[in-house]
Design a protein around this motif. Structure first.
Motif, short mmCIF file in Angstrom:
data_model
loop_
_atom_site.label_atom_id
_atom_site.label_comp_id
_atom_site.label_asym_id
_atom_site.label_seq_id
_atom_site.Cartn_x
_atom_site.Cartn_y
_atom_site.Cartn_z
N THR A 95 -58.28 36.21 -37.86
CA THR A 95 -57.86 36.52 -37.22
C THR A 95 -57.94 37.81 -36.73
O THR A 95 -57.80 38.72 -35.63
N ASN A 96 -58.12 38.61 -37.90
CA ASN A 96 -58.16 40.74 -37.89
C ASN A 96 -59.12 40.64 -37.16
O ASN A 96 -59.51 41.92 -36.02
N LEU A 97 -60.28 40.38 -37.36
CA LEU A 97 -61.92 40.62 -36.55
C LEU A 97 -61.71 39.98 -35.47
O LEU A 97 -62.10 40.99 -34.31
N ALA A 98 -60.80 39.27 -34.92
CA ALA A 98 -61.10 38.83 -33.59
C ALA A 98 -59.61 39.89 -33.11
O ALA A 98 -60.25 39.72 -31.73
N VAL A 99 -59.25 40.19 -33.29
CA VAL A 99 -58.11 41.01 -32.80
C VAL A 99 -58.89 42.77 -32.75
O VAL A 99 -58.70 43.16 -31.82
N LEU A 100 -59.69 43.12 -33.62
CA LEU A 100 -60.55 44.16 -34.05
C LEU A 100 -61.66 44.63 -33.01
O LEU A 100 -61.63 45.55 -32.20
#
Length: 306
Positions: free
Chosen positions: A223-228
């Motif tokens: 999730t964090n990688l997708a948003v970043l």
């Protein structure tokens, strides 16, 4: 009071001679302490101070236990120096630990080289076999607390919310970090080197170690990688985890459950998590931009084979 307590846990003749606030902390204040020895040599420690939390003692007890457990393993975690979880000696509940080399890297440049490193590191964390299991994982988000982004894909969010109303899938337990994501991983990136020369030097923020499904840790980092960096990087991280030897849930429904459960949790913390990212240089990641990227990821997860 806190500095006096810290000085009592140093080697003979050492003294704390300087402090510097560190950015990026959400649940605690972080400071780098400069320690000077009688011969003039210096080293650094990190002080975590929990100023305003009812369960500060629980967080610090759990982090101290995790750091003790990880000593001597292949996981590059800080070493515990001292902990005062109830503020018996410090102004606020505090934990003192060694400072690891490296820095967090949140830029788009080099993400393709970092994702496999992150995946291999998470596989190593999940391979830890504690003699005493940590607390069972907790998923605090409920179907009724999800915040659908303005203009979000209504059909995708409705389906995702309905999915997490269902009972959680059965799973084989693993030792979890529970906040494994780029903001808690330190890298050594040579200034003049190529992105492929990067290496992980540390994993920090062990306040919530848990026992639960590997999918949950993978989902959080995804999730964090997708948003970043864009929705595709969430999927690429999950693939990299399996390529590194990690094992995820067997069925598509189970994998989707864990991925959207974590993504929906972020919907409640968009402003909270976007602040440290902007402080770290990702100024374009306003709450609105993060919400848009989260919507794109949730929609992609609900529409894709995972």
């Amino acid at each position: 009071m806190t500095l006096a307590w810290g000085n009592r846990h140093l080697a003979a003749g050492e003294r704390i001679t300087g402090t510097e606030a560190l950015r990026g902390g959400i649940t605690a204040e972080m400071r780098r302490l400069t320690v000077r020895a009688p011969n003039g040599d210096t080293r650094h420690l990190v002080l975590r101070t929990v100023v305003d939390a009812d369960d500060a003692d629980d967080w610090l007890h759990r982090e101290a236990g995790a750091l003790t457990l990880l000593a001597g393993t292949d996981v590059p975690a800080p070493a515990l120096v001292a902990v005062d979880p109830t503020a018996a000696h410090c102004e606020f509940p505090s934990l003192l630990m060694t400072r690891l080399p490296g820095r967090t890297v949140l830029d788009d440049a080099g993400v393709a080289a970092r994702v496999p490193l992150l995946a291999r590191q998470l596989v190593a964390i999940h391979a830890v076999r504690p003699a005493q299991r940590p607390r069972e994982y907790r998923a605090l988000t409920t179907a009724d607390t999800v915040v659908v982004p303005p203009g979000g894909d209504a059909a995708a969010w409705t389906a995702a919310i309905d999915l997490i109303r269902e009972p959680a899938p059965a799973y084989e337990g693993r030792f979890l970090h529970r906040d494994f994501q780029p903001g808690n991983v330190l890298f050594d990136v040579p200034p003049a080197g190529s992105p492929s020369a990067a290496r992980i030097t540390g994993v920090v923020d062990w306040a919530t170690p848990s026992w639960g499904p590997a999918d949950f840790d993978v989902a959080h980092c995804a999730t964090n990688l997708a948003v970043l960096h864009g929705p595709e990087w969430g999927f690429r991280f999950a693939d990299a985890y399996e390529e590194a030897g990690g094992v995820l849930a067997a069925s598509e429904r189970e994998r989707r459950y864990w991925r959207v459960r974590d993504a929906l949790a972020l919907s409640e913390e968009v402003s909270l998590v976007s602040g440290p990212w902007r402080e770290a240089g990702r100024t374009e990641l306003t709450p609105g931009a993060v919400a848009e990227r989260l919507d794109a990821y949730v929609t992609a997860v609900m529409n894709a084979e995972v």
